[in-house]
Design an enzyme around this catalytic site. Structure first.
Site, mmCIF file in Angstrom:
data_model
loop_
_atom_site.group_PDB
_atom_site.id
_atom_site.type_symbol
_atom_site.label_atom_id
_atom_site.label_comp_id
_atom_site.label_asym_id
_atom_site.label_seq_id
_atom_site.Cartn_x
_atom_site.Cartn_y
_atom_site.Cartn_z
ATOM 1 N N GLY A 149 30.615 16.088 13.004
ATOM 2 C CA GLY A 149 29.964 15.125 12.101
ATOM 3 C C GLY A 149 28.820 14.412 12.806
ATOM 4 N N PHE B 285 17.817 13.393 9.068
ATOM 5 C CA PHE B 285 19.039 14.163 9.287
ATOM 6 C C PHE B 285 19.113 15.338 8.322
ATOM 7 C CE2 PHE B 285 20.498 9.677 10.330
ATOM 8 C CZ PHE B 285 19.997 9.771 11.602
ATOM 9 N N TRP C 1 25.969 16.784 13.125
ATOM 10 C CA TRP C 1 25.321 16.989 11.819
ATOM 11 C C TRP C 1 24.154 16.015 11.650
ATOM 12 C CZ3 TRP C 1 24.676 13.541 7.766
ATOM 13 C CH2 TRP C 1 24.227 14.087 6.562
ATOM 14 N N HIS C 2 24.321 14.804 12.236
ATOM 15 C CA HIS C 2 23.289 13.785 12.045
ATOM 16 C C HIS C 2 22.000 14.108 12.794
ATOM 17 C CE1 HIS C 2 26.589 11.370 10.455
ATOM 18 N NE2 HIS C 2 25.652 10.676 9.862
ATOM 19 N N GLY C 3 22.100 14.820 13.882
ATOM 20 C CA GLY C 3 20.875 15.120 14.608
ATOM 21 C C GLY C 3 21.150 15.961 15.827
#
Lengths: 372, 459
Positions: B318, B459, B321-323
């Site tokens: 997770g 993102f 996933w953001h960066g």
């Protein structure tokens, strides 16, 4: 694992039914819009700057802020300024000429104008206060400073004004506070005369500041000077860099300025002694780094030489600015702006005022020596 | 096209009127699909191909999966969808990150190790997750595939949620797209109010906080420990109001068009445990991670240690996933560890609520430092040190940022009082037109003259 459960539509409650009666609906909203707008109009002076018309001053022959008892500045610093006669920020009247006072005309741009600080902390006021506090009993008289600095102006604007001021008012010394050397470079450029009785931004006489601010945000972009253009075409768009502000000269261009000519043009505009006080934005904070070096230090040395040969006193306050910041008293910036950036604050003005006093003192000493 | 750019209200007004005037589902959905592709192409038309590819692959694959009873074939089909969607995401989002991370190794092998300078297509993380959820749901036989390519294409590209969520599932949106919604004045008013609230969150609060955050995070070593504390709290507020504001505009816009989206936030800074926090923060992502990663890994079915491992893996993914940066990965790991400890029992559950809240906020704030210092771990640790020691430096207290923090605190507190209803500005209350007018004026007065993107767009 405690991850979110789906909740339909955020557990939101839909608003109650709309009033069935369309007249009632419009009535309610009409009153609501009026009341809401009145609330904004009444409270907006707390958080919005003034927009004042610019009128051509009959003596200076340039656009100046119209006389007003309250010119608000809110975005960088928080102050109410008096705009007095001849567009002087901070001075409500033109002091009468007295023999026991020394009258100084102060020129500069927005750094010197100082609408971001209260009148008592502006450079001119600090000069007058310091002249009383620091030089009482000394060989110097009390100073009366006439603040003629105006945002966006440079030597190109100051030179013709100096001679007009000399004609109409009594001034003993002209002082220039320079934050950007390029302001001096413009001294020998030709200029077109403004139309007398002209008024710029006359709409600010009629429209409240919040309406003007809203219109600026909606219809302009960047610094408020470029009209906003909507884009509905498909991307990607090419990033077009905005044209540089009027003042910006490249490093190469600045090194090619003929400072002799510029300084000569300044001294040619008046018969009175001239003092140049130099205080760039140092130290500054750029992208999280403290920059303590003045990138135009070499040019300043050339200016000093040119000034010396033209009999102009030059005062350098860079070390004082750096010392103050070193002690944690940043001379530029505000809590509602950014320290190490932007305009001089109360501390910075105090340093510049000290520099002006040093310069004036030198001039008077020279004059005394000359007369002896 | 940003929701807060002047072009958007004009575009939206045209589409809203046209959608309600268009007769029949096909015409309406076609119009919305064209509008959605235009919305995306306004940023960069070239990447519409990715949307089309993702749509086509999952539409076909899901049908194949549904038709077949052969488990091996079904798995292969699912794998194709995963490889294409995650491959796309991996290439555009992580390729440069992996090259940069493996540079010494690549250089040792005689390769240059230069990054490729790949442009990250806006919203790719969101729409790939959305299409994946459709295919996985069909594979799990929780959802029957749609027969309408038009509906499915609209589900993938629907402009209110296309670039930054909420991550809407097929079983939530597809049934709505299969019918013509009924016009409701109440929903129109509610949607418009929600859009207005969202714009206010972004422009009046998040952007004000961002002004301080950008400066302090650019050179934290210059500032005092207290200023850094304020900046970190300001960042917590900025990222929340920025993203919640975006979500409100998206949900409000969909509501005005007649569709219902799931909520994305529920005042996360009221959380008294980390589990509670993830019940309130980016809820559509957290339930996606729960259902498609955590559950797929085995969830809590195989004993304590497996559960902890699954939590760590899910949250770390997770984070990633953001960066594409190690600090995002660390941020995810940090949250995973906190959740695992909480699950293990040494938790905030048994603590007084206030202490639980303090601990949760501490963990969240430290997490935000890691998150904001993307790629700069030494800076993150230095900031934490400065906060712990209340180090000396420039004492900068911007009144607008502090005011916005005060608004955040009051807004969170008010959410637990009857004021919560009033804050939604119901149409039958006398104060609603007044408050709406004040909000509109404030928005126009503070409208960004410069480009001010949403944080989650990256993102």
């Amino acid at each position: 694992m405690c991850l979110a459960q789906f909740q339909s539509s955020s557990g939101e409650r839909s608003p109650n039914d709309m009033p069935a009666n369309i007249k009632e609906l419009f009535g309610t909203w009409f009153i609501g819009v009026v009341v809401g707008t009145v609330i904004i109009a009444v409270t907006s002076p707390l958080f919005l700057r003034s927009y004042a018309p610019l009128t051509v001053d009959s003596v200076r022959q340039v656009y100046t802020l119209s006389q007003t008892p309250r010119y608000r500045w809110r975005s960088e610093g928080y102050a109410d300024s008096v705009i007095g006669p001849l567009g002087m920020p901070g001075r409500s009247d033109l002091p009468a000429t007295k023999t026991d006072t020394l009258r100084v005309a102060l020129w500069g741009d927005s750094q010197t104008e100082g609408v971001a600080v209260s009148d008592a902390d502006k450079i001119y006021a600090q000069c007058e206060r310091q002249s009383v506090e620091r030089f009482t009993g000394d060989e110097f008289k009390q100073m009366v400073v006439l603040p003629f600095a105006r945002s966006g102006e440079d030597a190109h604007d100051w030179v013709p004004q100096m001679s007009r001021i000399d004609e109409h008012l009594t001034v003993d010394v002209h002082v220039f506070f320079i934050a950007e050397l390029v302001d001096l470079a413009a001294a020998n450029q030709s200029r077109s005369n403004v139309q007398a009785n002209n008024t710029k931004f006359a709409y600010s006489n009629y429209a409240p500041a919040f309406v003007i601010q809203a219109a600026r945000n909606l219809f302009t972009t960047g610094d408020g000077a470029q009209p906003r253009r909507l884009r509905f075409s498909l991307g990607p768009t090419q990033t077009v860099s905005a044209p540089p502000p009027r003042k910006e000269l490249t490093h190469d261009q600045i090194t090619k300025v003929d400072w002799q000519t510029s300084i000569h043009a300044i001294t040619g505009g008046t018969t009175k002694p001239v003092v140049i006080v130099y205080g760039p934005v140092v130290p500054s904070i750029v992208s999280g780094t403290v920059v303590a070096i003045d990138e135009h230090a070499n040019e300043f040395e050339r200016i000093k030489q040119a000034a010396f040969s033209n009999g102009v006193v030059v005062v350098d306050v860079r070390d004082d600015l750096l010392d103050a910041a070193g002690r944690g008293n940043w001379p530029h910036g505000f809590h509602n702006g950014q320290f190490g950036s932007g305009h001089l604050n109360k501390i910075g003005n105090e340093i510049v005022a000290r520099g002006i006093l040093r310069g004036v003192k030198q001039v008077m000493r020279r004059t005394d020596q000359g007369s002896n | 096209m940003l929701f807060t750019q002047l072009e958007f209200p004009i575009f939206f007004a045209i589409i809203l009127i046209a959608a309600w005037l268009s007769r029949g589902r096909t015409l309406r959905n076609t119009l919305l699909l064209v509008a959605s592709y235009y919305f995306y192409a306004h940023w960069d038309y070239r990447f519409c191909v990715l949307l089309m590819l993702s749509t086509a692959v999952d539409f076909v694959v899901a049908k194949q999966i549904h038709r077949s009873e052969n488990e091996v074939f079904r798995r292969r089909m699912l794998l194709i969808s995963l490889v294409i969607n995650l491959g796309m995401l991996g290439y555009f989002k992580y390729c440069d990150f992996f090259i940069a991370s493996a540079r010494p190794l690549l250089q040792a092998c005689g390769l240059s190790g230069e990054t490729l300078g790949i442009i990250l297509p806006v919203g790719i993380s969101f729409f790939t997750f959305q299409t994946l959820s459709y295919t996985i749901d069909v594979y799990r036989r929780k959802l029957a595939p749609t027969n309408s390519l038009l509906d499915f294409a609209l589900f993938v590209a629907f402009f209110p949620q296309l670039v930054a969520g909420p991550i809407v599932r097929a079983r939530e949106l597809l049934p709505q797209l299969a019918a013509v919604p009924k016009f409701s004045r109440r929903r129109m008013y509610g949607g418009a109010q929600q859009m207005l609230r969202g714009a206010a969150k972004k422009i009046l609060i998040a952007d004000r906080l961002g002004e301080m955050v950008d400066v302090v995070f650019a050179g934290p070593e210059l500032y005092s420990g207290l200023t850094i504390w304020i900046a970190v709290i300001a960042y917590a507020g900025q990222i929340y109001y920025d993203f919640a504001g975006y979500s409100d505009i998206a949900i409000g816009a969909a509501k005005m068009l007649g569709y219902r989206f799931p909520a994305n936030f529920r005042h996360p800074y009221l959380a008294t445990s980390m589990g509670d926090f993830w019940h309130r923060w980016h809820m559509t992502l957290s339930r996606w991670l729960r259902d498609y990663v955590y559950v797929s890994l085995g969830g809590n079915r195989n004993g304590h240690w497996q559960t902890y491992r699954n939590l760590l893996l899910t949250m770390t993914l997770g984070g990633l996933w953001h960066g594409a940066a190690w600090t995002f990965l660390l941020w995810g790991l940090w949250h995973g560890i906190s959740l695992a400890i909480e699950k293990a029992g040494a938790t905030t559950k048994r603590m007084p609520r206030l202490l639980g809240w303090v601990m949760t906020m501490f963990i969240v704030l430290v997490g935000w430092i890691l998150f904001r210092c993307a790629g700069d771990l030494p800076q993150a640790t230095a900031m934490i040190q400065q906060m712990a020691t209340f180090s000396k430096g420039i004492a900068w207290y911007p009144p607008l940022a502090i005011g916005a923090i005060a608004v955040m605190v009051l807004e969170h507190l008010a959410w637990r009082t009857p004021l919560r209803k009033a804050m939604r500005l119901p149409s039958d209350r006398w104060y609603s037109p007044i408050a709406t007018t004040i909000l509109l004026w404030a928005l126009v007065i503070y409208a960004p003259q410069q480009f001010s993107p949403f944080v989650y767009f990256q993102f």
